[in-house]
Design a protein around this motif. Structure first.
Motif, PDB file in Angstrom:
ATOM      1  N   GLN B 212       0.847  -1.187   0.000  1.00 20.34           N
ATOM      2  CA  GLN B 212       0.000   0.000   0.000  1.00 20.34           C
ATOM      3  C   GLN B 212       0.885   1.240   0.000  1.00 20.34           C
ATOM      4  N   ARG B 213       0.541   2.157  -0.882  1.00 23.83           N
ATOM      5  CA  ARG B 213       1.386   3.348  -1.032  1.00 23.83           C
ATOM      6  C   ARG B 213       1.114   4.392   0.040  1.00 23.83           C
ATOM      7  N   CYS B 214       2.188   5.024   0.496  1.00 20.37           N
ATOM      8  CA  CYS B 214       2.050   6.144   1.414  1.00 20.37           C
ATOM      9  C   CYS B 214       2.565   7.387   0.713  1.00 20.37           C
ATOM     10  N   PRO B 215       1.651   8.201   0.169  1.00 17.51           N
ATOM     11  CA  PRO B 215       2.086   9.357  -0.623  1.00 17.51           C
ATOM     12  C   PRO B 215       2.755  10.428   0.249  1.00 17.51           C
ATOM     13  N   GLU B 216       2.494  10.389   1.530  1.00 20.27           N
ATOM     14  CA  GLU B 216       3.016  11.442   2.398  1.00 20.27           C
ATOM     15  C   GLU B 216       4.491  11.209   2.726  1.00 20.27           C
ATOM     16  N   TRP B 217       4.816   9.978   3.140  1.00 21.83           N
ATOM     17  CA  TRP B 217       6.171   9.733   3.654  1.00 21.83           C
ATOM     18  C   TRP B 217       7.065   8.991   2.674  1.00 21.83           C
ATOM     19  N   LEU B 218       6.479   8.111   1.870  1.00 24.58           N
ATOM     20  CA  LEU B 218       7.305   7.345   0.920  1.00 24.58           C
ATOM     21  C   LEU B 218       6.650   7.375  -0.463  1.00 24.58           C
ATOM     22  N   PRO B 219       6.543   8.564  -1.035  1.00 24.16           N
ATOM     23  CA  PRO B 219       5.755   8.670  -2.282  1.00 24.16           C
ATOM     24  C   PRO B 219       6.308   7.835  -3.431  1.00 24.16           C
ATOM     25  N   ASN B 220       7.603   7.530  -3.401  1.00 17.55           N
ATOM     26  CA  ASN B 220       8.189   6.848  -4.569  1.00 17.55           C
ATOM     27  C   ASN B 220       8.571   5.388  -4.301  1.00 17.55           C
ATOM     28  N   LEU B 221       8.188   4.884  -3.131  1.00 22.18           N
ATOM     29  CA  LEU B 221       8.672   3.560  -2.725  1.00 22.18           C
ATOM     30  C   LEU B 221       8.381   2.473  -3.760  1.00 22.18           C
ATOM     31  N   PHE B 222       7.159   2.486  -4.291  1.00 22.77           N
ATOM     32  CA  PHE B 222       6.785   1.402  -5.205  1.00 22.77           C
ATOM     33  C   PHE B 222       6.907   1.794  -6.684  1.00 22.77           C
ATOM     34  N   ASP B 223       7.476   2.971  -6.954  1.00 23.11           N
ATOM     35  CA  ASP B 223       7.575   3.439  -8.345  1.00 23.11           C
ATOM     36  C   ASP B 223       8.207   2.418  -9.294  1.00 23.11           C
ATOM     37  N   PRO B 224       9.329   1.823  -8.892  1.00 23.84           N
ATOM     38  CA  PRO B 224       9.949   0.875  -9.840  1.00 23.84           C
ATOM     39  C   PRO B 224       8.982  -0.226 -10.254  1.00 23.84           C
ATOM     40  N   TRP B 225       8.132  -0.650  -9.353  1.00 25.35           N
ATOM     41  CA  TRP B 225       7.198  -1.743  -9.660  1.00 25.35           C
ATOM     42  C   TRP B 225       5.984  -1.241 -10.437  1.00 25.35           C
ATOM     43  N   MET B 226       5.614   0.007 -10.133  1.00 27.22           N
ATOM     44  CA  MET B 226       4.449   0.547 -10.837  1.00 27.22           C
ATOM     45  C   MET B 226       4.807   0.885 -12.278  1.00 27.22           C
ATOM     46  N   LYS B 227       6.043   1.342 -12.468  1.00 27.21           N
ATOM     47  CA  LYS B 227       6.443   1.761 -13.812  1.00 27.21           C
ATOM     48  C   LYS B 227       6.766   0.571 -14.708  1.00 27.21           C
ATOM     49  N   ASP B 228       7.175  -0.522 -14.096  1.00 29.93           N
ATOM     50  CA  ASP B 228       7.553  -1.693 -14.898  1.00 29.93           C
ATOM     51  C   ASP B 228       6.672  -2.887 -14.530  1.00 29.93           C
ATOM     52  N   PRO B 229       5.597  -3.099 -15.318  1.00 33.00           N
ATOM     53  CA  PRO B 229       4.649  -4.184 -14.998  1.00 33.00           C
ATOM     54  C   PRO B 229       5.332  -5.545 -14.944  1.00 33.00           C
ATOM     55  N   GLN B 230       6.483  -5.677 -15.613  1.00 37.66           N
ATOM     56  CA  GLN B 230       7.188  -6.962 -15.602  1.00 37.66           C
ATOM     57  C   GLN B 230       7.693  -7.316 -14.206  1.00 37.66           C
ATOM     58  N   ARG B 231       7.748  -6.311 -13.353  1.00 35.87           N
ATOM     59  CA  ARG B 231       8.267  -6.569 -12.003  1.00 35.87           C
ATOM     60  C   ARG B 231       7.175  -7.027 -11.039  1.00 35.87           C
ATOM     61  N   LEU B 232       5.999  -7.296 -11.586  1.00 39.04           N
ATOM     62  CA  LEU B 232       4.978  -8.008 -10.800  1.00 39.04           C
ATOM     63  C   LEU B 232       4.848  -9.407 -11.382  1.00 39.04           C
ATOM     64  N   LEU B 233       4.653 -10.385 -10.504  1.00 36.09           N
ATOM     65  CA  LEU B 233       4.458 -11.767 -10.954  1.00 36.09           C
ATOM     66  C   LEU B 233       3.045 -12.195 -10.571  1.00 36.09           C
ATOM     67  N   LEU B 234       2.178 -12.289 -11.577  1.00 41.51           N
ATOM     68  CA  LEU B 234       0.778 -12.632 -11.281  1.00 41.51           C
ATOM     69  C   LEU B 234       0.616 -14.148 -11.194  1.00 41.51           C
ATOM     70  N   LEU B 235       0.063 -14.588 -10.094  1.00 35.06           N
ATOM     71  CA  LEU B 235      -0.158 -16.018  -9.883  1.00 35.06           C
ATOM     72  C   LEU B 235      -1.596 -16.336 -10.293  1.00 35.06           C
ATOM     73  N   HIS B 236      -1.760 -17.383 -11.062  1.00 32.89           N
ATOM     74  CA  HIS B 236      -3.116 -17.709 -11.502  1.00 32.89           C
ATOM     75  C   HIS B 236      -3.234 -19.210 -11.674  1.00 32.89           C
ATOM     76  N   GLY B 237      -4.426 -19.635 -12.031  1.00 28.46           N
ATOM     77  CA  GLY B 237      -4.613 -21.057 -12.310  1.00 28.46           C
ATOM     78  C   GLY B 237      -5.727 -21.642 -11.471  1.00 28.46           C
ATOM     79  N   GLU B 238      -5.872 -22.931 -11.610  1.00 33.35           N
ATOM     80  CA  GLU B 238      -6.908 -23.675 -10.905  1.00 33.35           C
ATOM     81  C   GLU B 238      -6.811 -23.407  -9.402  1.00 33.35           C
ATOM     82  N   GLY B 239      -7.908 -23.003  -8.791  1.00 36.38           N
ATOM     83  CA  GLY B 239      -7.886 -22.730  -7.345  1.00 36.38           C
ATOM     84  C   GLY B 239      -7.298 -21.373  -7.012  1.00 36.38           C
ATOM     85  N   GLY B 240      -6.820 -20.659  -8.008  1.00 34.55           N
ATOM     86  CA  GLY B 240      -6.271 -19.317  -7.770  1.00 34.55           C
ATOM     87  C   GLY B 240      -7.059 -18.277  -8.534  1.00 34.55           C
TER      88      GLY B 240
END
Lengths: 637, 329
Positions: B212-240
């Motif tokens: 969860q982003r905190c714009p007040e204290w750490l506004p850029n913490l998750f930027d690398p992940w938000m800017k590069d969708p490849q840096r998220l690994l989506l888990l999916h499949g049966e039961g998921g």
């Protein structure tokens, strides 16, 4: 002469069986304090408890006190390892553990030494001492036994050596298991107790075990009885008045647990701590039979928070603890105060501060019970003064908690927790039980904290009630439970929570004065010291002194009418089991003396010069101690 | 007495709740705070499940995220720091009929309340737990939290955090009786909703860590992940999760994962980059503590009285009838 040779030369001193029929002296007594002590695990506690139960059945007044070593398995034959029971037997009702011991039966000389050194025995106490140690193969044991024996004899005690091991071995291969029943037989003979009742008691005690176990223990009992009849030249008789009503014989912690059952509460959340835990042990065994739950939480804070959650959800809940656990719960207790969640907190007090004396009694938590948790956190404080009170106080606590939406702290202590005393079997009343929780739709517009301007009371909202949705918060809040930073709203909330104590106080009766309504000295106590104080007051009154006593079982709020009582006495003092500075100490004077908790409260509230006497030795406060204090106080002026 | 069909329909109509039926006070979180996204997803979930507002309790501790119950129109319990879980457990123990949700932050859950967290997993009581993990203390103004990354500069670590951050997922998956663990990020509302929905439907202790982003204290913490969708690994499949085609276009780094595979779940949980998103673990066979402890026996007065009298009997000394003392066997 080496130790073994010495032992052999002395062994002839051991009582040898005499021909039966020797004349005995039979002395009729008004009361006697008898104790049975052994190493931990040798069954002295069971022997003592059985003795108490048998005497109670015969109609004697009884108060039993457990003697508990601080360690689970202290080394065998150690001075600090005494385990057992101290039983006060009386012709009439017995309200406390009494004074020092009149007769002791000890399984070794070391545990006895521990009791002697801590001043538990009367100067002329009769000591029945297991003699087997004289013939031990270890010369150091023989030496220490002989030395202790001789020391006790020269100190004036009447020491009788009894060959318990030797006699028991005739019946069982391992005398460690069974010596306690032999001792019980000896005591039944000495106190002229009914042997048949003792047999029945054994059957009851070992009821879950094989029949052969009962038979074997009964034979040991009979052997002990026969041995004492044949070899001891004295017997006592304490007249009994058989009860006409059924009595129950339990200790304070069992009484608390039964009170929880009877109060209609259905969840108890706890974390193990001495000396409170035995209440939860018993409750864990029986609560499920009436659909209750004992939740052993991950820690004291978790236990209190769990109880708060369950209470909030509609079922007033209890959490049980002792000193250190009580300290840990303080923040959560403040939350219950702020959210006006009914909650019962039992604190079985022990010696403090910090880890203190876990198995010893103290009344050191009164102020933290009343004023604990940060900020203004008004709570109700109840202190049972007898075993019977422990039972009924839980019913009262639950009712007050739910009527006023308040935290009720019940202050018991290690003395009540492990002492047993018979009291009339309670007659069940439906009014004891909590009503089912309210799930009806709430009236439109009713606020979750719609504080009555006079009493501070507001209707409790329970989740599931339509129209009652709100967020309870530990933050300052207005009547809608909205977070409020407004100074007036904060004031309004604190006022309402405080007024509830006053509203409760209006319903309380002034406690009766024990003795005359006025006089030279009024002694005030609270909690477990009642029996000892009243006994002492009675004894000095019998000598013509104008002394009375007053005992509080509800301490917050204090009932009306107290100041008027205080003013009718020339002098007023409290007797308490907590710390107060001794005015005789070199640097102590009126400007720095710290008073006992209740004395301080009474001085502050009533502007009366209340003195105090207190002790924190971890021992029960005895009637003769109180008596000395009273006589001293009367002499002072 | 029968009810007219129209009235019956009307009642049914009445009992359909809209989003506004779950909206409490106006959130006081900062603009851009990830908590707003979580609140929106939860309110949507409540509406879609048509939950009765009076039958829900949102329990929280202390911290920015713990203000959550105030913004729901339901029962709420804004408790004390670290203790949301045991409060929620007490509620669930006596009220299995209530839907219990817990909102807790990284300081609340993983620091001051860590003992309760470990044991709550083991109790496996039926509740939905949202860990709002912004890796910083916000309400007290920017102190390092146990999940703060090493080197993070804060008011209590001005020269950078000394230690590696605690990994809530690996901790949770290491505890006996764990039954549901998932991870979501506040900036993909669709997945956040799906994950919360799966958590809600799981019977047991459903633990969802939400980055969860905190714009007040750490506004850029998750930027690398938000800017590069490849840096998220989506888990999916049966039961998921089932990932929608639109989302698949944006987030192509995906992996089939069987949520019943605990060892694989633990491996995934320890991955920090890319961030795994989805259901890591689910086991429907773990018993719930409240079911183990409650007999379900109605507690009538007679029932309690019988139990109490039986206990009294054990301790009762009956008056001795005169002369009959020695007759008992």
């Amino acid at each position: 002469m080496n130790d073994v040779a010495l032992a052999k030369s002395l062994s002839s001193k051991v009582l040898q069986p005499r021909s039966s029929g020797r004349a005995k002296t039979l002395t009729t007594l008004n009361e006697h304090v008898v104790e049975v002590i052994s190493d931990s695990g040798e069954g002295a506690q069971r022997c003592g408890q059985s003795l108490g139960a048998i005497a109670a059945k015969m109609g004697n007044g009884v108060w039993t006190v457990e003697i508990i070593p601080a360690e689970i398995r202290p080394p065998a034959r150690s001075v600090a390892g005494a385990s057992g029971n101290c039983i006060r037997l009386g012709a009439g009702r017995v309200t406390n553990g009494g004074n020092e011991t009149d007769l002791v039966i000890a399984f070794n000389e070391q545990v006895l030494l521990g009791r002697v050194r801590s001043g538990e025995l009367k100067p002329d106490c009769i000591i029945l001492l297991e003699s087997m140690w004289r013939e031990n193969s270890d010369p150091r044991i023989v030496g220490s036994y002989v030395a202790t024996h001789d020391e006790l004899v020269s100190a004036g005690y009447r020491v009788l050596e009894i060959p318990m091991e030797h006699e028991c071995r005739k019946l069982v291969p391992d005398a460690r298991r069974g010596k306690n029943m032999f001792a019980l037989g000896v005591l039944c003979s000495i106190y002229s107790l009914d042997l048949q009742l003792a047999r029945e008691q054994i059957a009851l005690t070992f009821g879950k075990k094989a029949a052969s176990v009962i038979t074997s223990n009964v034979r040991l009992l009979e052997a002990g009885h026969e041995w004492a009849e044949a070899n001891l030249d004295f017997k006592f008789r304490i007249p009994a008045t058989p009860a006409t009503e059924p009595q129950i014989v339990i200790n304070g912690n069992t009484a608390l647990a039964l009170g929880i059952l009877a109060s209609g509460m259905e969840v108890c959340a706890m974390y193990p701590i001495t000396p409170a835990t035995s209440a939860s042990h018993y409750l864990s065994d029986v609560f499920e039979k009436v659909g209750g739950v004992v939740h052993q939480a991950e820690d004291e804070i978790g236990a209190c928070a769990f109880a708060i959650g369950a209470s909030y959800a509609g079922k007033c809940t209890v959490t049980i603890t002792s000193g250190p656990g009580y300290s840990l719960k303080q923040e959560a207790i403040g939350l219950a105060v702020m959210g006006e969640i009914p909650l019962v907190v039992v604190n079985v007090q022990r010696g403090g501060p910090s880890t203190g004396q876990p198995t010893k009694a103290e009344q050191g938590d009164l102020l933290s019970a009343m004023f604990g948790s940060h900020g203004d956190a008004p709570k109700v404080v109840i202190a049972p003064s007898t075993i019977e009170d422990c039972f009924y106080s839980m019913i009262t606590a639950r009712k007050i908690a739910e009527t006023f939406n308040m935290v009720v702290v019940v202050l018991s202590d290690a003395n009540l927790a492990t002492s047993q005393q018979p009291f009339p079997r309670p007659r069940f009343s439906e009014s004891w039980l909590a009503p089912p929780f309210d799930q009806s739709e709430l009236p439109a517009g009713l606020k979750p904290y719609q504080w009555d301007q006079t009493t501070g009371l507001a209707r409790r909202f329970v989740p599931g009630q339509p129209r009652g949705m709100h967020t309870l918060t530990g933050l300052a809040h207005d009547q809608l439970s909205h977070v409020a930073y407004d100074p007036e709203i904060n004031h309004e909330g604190i006022r309402a929570r405080s007024l509830k104590l006053a509203a409760l106080q209006k319903t309380l009766k002034t406690p009766p004065v024990f003795g005359d309504d006025s006089g030279d000295l009024l002694v005030i106590g609270w909690g477990s010291t009642r029996g000892a104080i009243e006994e002492a007051v009675e004894s000095v009154r019998a000598e013509g002194h104008k002394v009375s006593s007053l005992h509080f079982t509800i301490i917050q709020p204090l009932p009306a009418g107290i100041k008027e009582i205080l003013q009718r006495f020339t002098r007023v003092m409290t007797i308490e089991g907590n710390w107060s500075d001794d005015p005789q100490d070199e640097i102590i004077d009126e400007t720095n003396r710290r008073y006992s908790a209740l004395a301080m409260l009474l001085r502050a509230r009533y502007l009366v010069d209340v003195d105090c006497w207190s002790e924190v030795k971890g021992q029960q406060i005895r009637p003769n101690m109180v008596r000395r204090v009273l006589l001293e106080k009367l002499r002072q002026h | 007495m029968t009810i007219a069909a129209t009235e019956c329909l009307l009642r049914m109509y009445d009992e359909r709740y809209g989003l506004e039926d779950y909206q409490g006070g106006v959130p006081r979180w900062c603009t851009g705070c990830g908590d707003n996204a979580i609140l929106a997803a939860v309110q949507r979930l409540c509406r879609d499940e048509n939950l009765r507002p009076e039958k829900m309790v949102f329990v929280s501790g202390i911290g920015c995220s713990s203000r959550f119950p105030h913004y729901m129109k339901s029962y709420g319990f804004h408790g004390i720091h670290g203790r949301a879980l045991p409060i929620a457990e007490g509620i669930k123990m006596v009220r299995p009929d209530l839907h219990v949700f817990v909102n807790t932050g990284d300081g609340d859950c993983c620091s001051i309340g860590a003992a309760h967290w470990i044991h709550a997993i083991r109790y496996n009581m039926n509740m939905t737990v949202m860990l709002h993990d912004n890796q910083i203390y916000g309400l007290t103004k920017m102190q390092a939290s146990p999940t703060s990354p090493k080197g993070l500069k804060s008011n209590t670590t001005p020269r950078g955090a000394y230690l590696d951050g605690l990994q809530p997922l690996t901790v949770t998956l290491g505890v006996q009786n764990v039954s549901f663990v998932a991870q979501a990020v506040d900036w993909i509302p669709e997945l956040l909703y799906d994950i919360l929905s799966a958590a809600f439907h799981h019977k047991g202790f459903s633990f969802v860590r939400i980055l969860q982003r905190c714009p007040e204290w750490l506004p850029n913490l998750f930027d690398p992940w938000m800017k590069d969708p490849q840096r998220l690994l989506l888990l999916h499949g049966e039961g998921g999760l089932r990932i929608s085609p639109a989302l698949s276009k944006a987030y192509q780094n995906q992996q089939q994962h069987d949520p019943s595979d605990l060892n694989r779940a633990r491996e995934l949980a320890s991955v920090i980059d890319p961030i795994p998103v989805g259901i890591l673990y689910r086991n429907t066979d773990v018993p719930c503590y409240e079911d183990l402890r409650r007999t379900g026996q109605p507690r009538s007065h007679d029932f309690i009285k019988a139990g109490l009298e039986a206990e009294f009997d054990k301790f009762t000394v009956w008056p001795q009838e005169s002369g009959s003392r020695t007759t008992a066997a």
